[in-house]
Design a protein around this motif. Structure first.
Motif, PDB file in Angstrom:
ATOM      1  N   GLN A  13       0.861  -1.189   0.000  1.00 61.74           N
ATOM      2  CA  GLN A  13       0.000   0.000   0.000  1.00 61.74           C
ATOM      3  C   GLN A  13       0.895   1.237   0.000  1.00 61.74           C
ATOM      4  O   GLN A  13       1.743   1.399   0.881  1.00 61.74           O
ATOM      5  CB  GLN A  13      -0.926  -0.029   1.224  1.00 61.74           C
ATOM      6  CG  GLN A  13      -1.795   1.203   1.392  1.00 61.74           C
ATOM      7  CD  GLN A  13      -2.813   1.409   0.279  1.00 61.74           C
ATOM      8  OE1 GLN A  13      -3.286   0.453  -0.334  1.00 61.74           O
ATOM      9  NE2 GLN A  13      -3.132   2.664  -0.006  1.00 61.74           N
ATOM     10  N   HIS A  14       0.718   2.087  -0.999  1.00 60.78           N
ATOM     11  CA  HIS A  14       1.714   3.146  -1.252  1.00 60.78           C
ATOM     12  C   HIS A  14       1.835   4.163  -0.129  1.00 60.78           C
ATOM     13  O   HIS A  14       2.909   4.727   0.092  1.00 60.78           O
ATOM     14  CB  HIS A  14       1.370   3.867  -2.564  1.00 60.78           C
ATOM     15  CG  HIS A  14       0.184   4.775  -2.467  1.00 60.78           C
ATOM     16  ND1 HIS A  14       0.298   6.138  -2.328  1.00 60.78           N
ATOM     17  CD2 HIS A  14      -1.141   4.508  -2.422  1.00 60.78           C
ATOM     18  CE1 HIS A  14      -0.913   6.679  -2.254  1.00 60.78           C
ATOM     19  NE2 HIS A  14      -1.790   5.712  -2.314  1.00 60.78           N
ATOM     20  N   ASP A  15       0.749   4.432   0.587  1.00 61.87           N
ATOM     21  CA  ASP A  15       0.816   5.516   1.580  1.00 61.87           C
ATOM     22  C   ASP A  15       1.084   5.017   2.996  1.00 61.87           C
ATOM     23  O   ASP A  15       1.808   5.659   3.747  1.00 61.87           O
ATOM     24  CB  ASP A  15      -0.447   6.390   1.537  1.00 61.87           C
ATOM     25  CG  ASP A  15      -1.734   5.583   1.510  1.00 61.87           C
ATOM     26  OD1 ASP A  15      -1.681   4.332   1.588  1.00 61.87           O
ATOM     27  OD2 ASP A  15      -2.817   6.197   1.410  1.00 61.87           O
ATOM     28  N   THR A  16       0.564   3.858   3.351  1.00 57.17           N
ATOM     29  CA  THR A  16       0.757   3.369   4.720  1.00 57.17           C
ATOM     30  C   THR A  16       1.975   2.474   4.855  1.00 57.17           C
ATOM     31  O   THR A  16       2.448   2.226   5.959  1.00 57.17           O
ATOM     32  CB  THR A  16      -0.458   2.559   5.193  1.00 57.17           C
ATOM     33  OG1 THR A  16      -0.576   1.380   4.384  1.00 57.17           O
ATOM     34  CG2 THR A  16      -1.738   3.373   5.075  1.00 57.17           C
ATOM     35  N   GLY A  17       2.463   1.927   3.725  1.00 53.15           N
ATOM     36  CA  GLY A  17       3.591   1.009   3.780  1.00 53.15           C
ATOM     37  C   GLY A  17       3.203  -0.426   4.091  1.00 53.15           C
ATOM     38  O   GLY A  17       4.061  -1.305   4.141  1.00 53.15           O
ATOM     39  N   VAL A  35       0.586   2.623  -8.452  1.00 52.22           N
ATOM     40  CA  VAL A  35       1.203   3.933  -8.263  1.00 52.22           C
ATOM     41  C   VAL A  35       2.605   3.937  -8.870  1.00 52.22           C
ATOM     42  O   VAL A  35       2.974   4.854  -9.589  1.00 52.22           O
ATOM     43  CB  VAL A  35       1.245   4.308  -6.763  1.00 52.22           C
ATOM     44  CG1 VAL A  35       1.996   5.613  -6.541  1.00 52.22           C
ATOM     45  CG2 VAL A  35      -0.182   4.411  -6.206  1.00 52.22           C
ATOM     46  N   LEU A  45       3.950  -0.486  -5.772  1.00 54.50           N
ATOM     47  CA  LEU A  45       3.282   0.432  -4.845  1.00 54.50           C
ATOM     48  C   LEU A  45       1.882   0.631  -5.397  1.00 54.50           C
ATOM     49  O   LEU A  45       1.721   1.036  -6.558  1.00 54.50           O
ATOM     50  CB  LEU A  45       4.043   1.750  -4.762  1.00 54.50           C
ATOM     51  CG  LEU A  45       5.511   1.610  -4.345  1.00 54.50           C
ATOM     52  CD1 LEU A  45       6.202   2.973  -4.344  1.00 54.50           C
ATOM     53  CD2 LEU A  45       5.609   0.975  -2.966  1.00 54.50           C
ATOM     54  N   ASP A  62      -2.615   1.324  -4.691  1.00 52.18           N
ATOM     55  CA  ASP A  62      -3.711   1.765  -3.846  1.00 52.18           C
ATOM     56  C   ASP A  62      -4.734   0.630  -3.879  1.00 52.18           C
ATOM     57  O   ASP A  62      -5.371   0.384  -4.901  1.00 52.18           O
ATOM     58  CB  ASP A  62      -4.312   3.069  -4.378  1.00 52.18           C
ATOM     59  CG  ASP A  62      -5.240   3.716  -3.365  1.00 52.18           C
ATOM     60  OD1 ASP A  62      -5.207   3.322  -2.181  1.00 52.18           O
ATOM     61  OD2 ASP A  62      -6.005   4.603  -3.758  1.00 52.18           O
TER      62      ASP A  62
END
Lengths: 143, 143
Positions: A30-34, A80, A94, A96
């Protein structure tokens, strides 16, 4: 996500070291949470489709065909960025993730860990697998 | 890290689906930042040693032997937790990486990505590989 140029895609594919089965491992994060969501495999066509469409497509070893993630369940992965490791045998996507990545209805696939003398489930399903796939797809997984 | 009980280790090993070569994929993730560091392989002995010692040990396919991460370079991975995925064919090792994970001197191995018409290096080495391995180990990688 803007699809890379044909030359860019060719440059990436030229650096991938596909294994004897024509596959390369791909980790989805998940690109934003890692959060590491899952690991699956891609063949050349799956890499090309993923980069061309921006929707992650794997190769199912059990079904021996392209596996458009979320096609049945609706739980798609929007790309992403697709990165390649130093020796070319593993991709890091990466993404979403819409909804849940795991066929058990959990957000990610890595929910088993040792607790005391047993292997425990350390995360609960967020969705009912039957609702994800229906009876016709019982036993579906990301083979 | 406290080593799991023998029964706990046996429970995990019983759920791992080793491939035809006796290996299981293992993703290493920095436990606090979520950075995906690398992907490598473990055999049964590597899983056992990793859990018993709390220092991550892989199996090197190129050298066909146990690969105690950091033994040559000093860049060890301290294990925080070892998780198994839904279908038992991939491990996720949450680790504390000392220094850099990649044999190129970069923090993680996933530094190649498409930029324009080319495959670009999107991260710089933090350490000199020659300092990590010395001349005798040129070409060493995580095979």
């Amino acid at each position: 996500f803007a699809p890379p140029s044909a030359a860019g895609i060719a440059a990436l594919l030229g650096a991938v070291r596909f294994n004897a089965d024509g596959l390369v491992a791909c980790i989805a994060q998940q690109h934003d949470t890692g959060e590491v969501l899952m690991m699956a495999w891609m063949n050349r066509a799956a890499v090309e489709e993923t980069l061309a469409t921006g929707q992650v497509c794997y190769f199912s070893r059990s079904r021996q065909g392209l596996w458009r993630k979320g096609e049945t369940s609706g739980q798609v992965q929007r790309l992403v960025e697709l990165r390649l490791d130093c020796d070319g045998d593993t991709l890091l996507a990466l993404v979403d993730q819409l909804g849940v990545a795991c066929h058990t209805g959990r957000r990610n696939c890595f929910y088993q860990s040792i607790r005391g003398d047993s292997l425990a489930s350390i995360a609960a399903p967020l969705m009912d697998p039957a609702a994800l796939y229906g009876d016709a797809h019982k036993g579906h997984n990301h083979g």
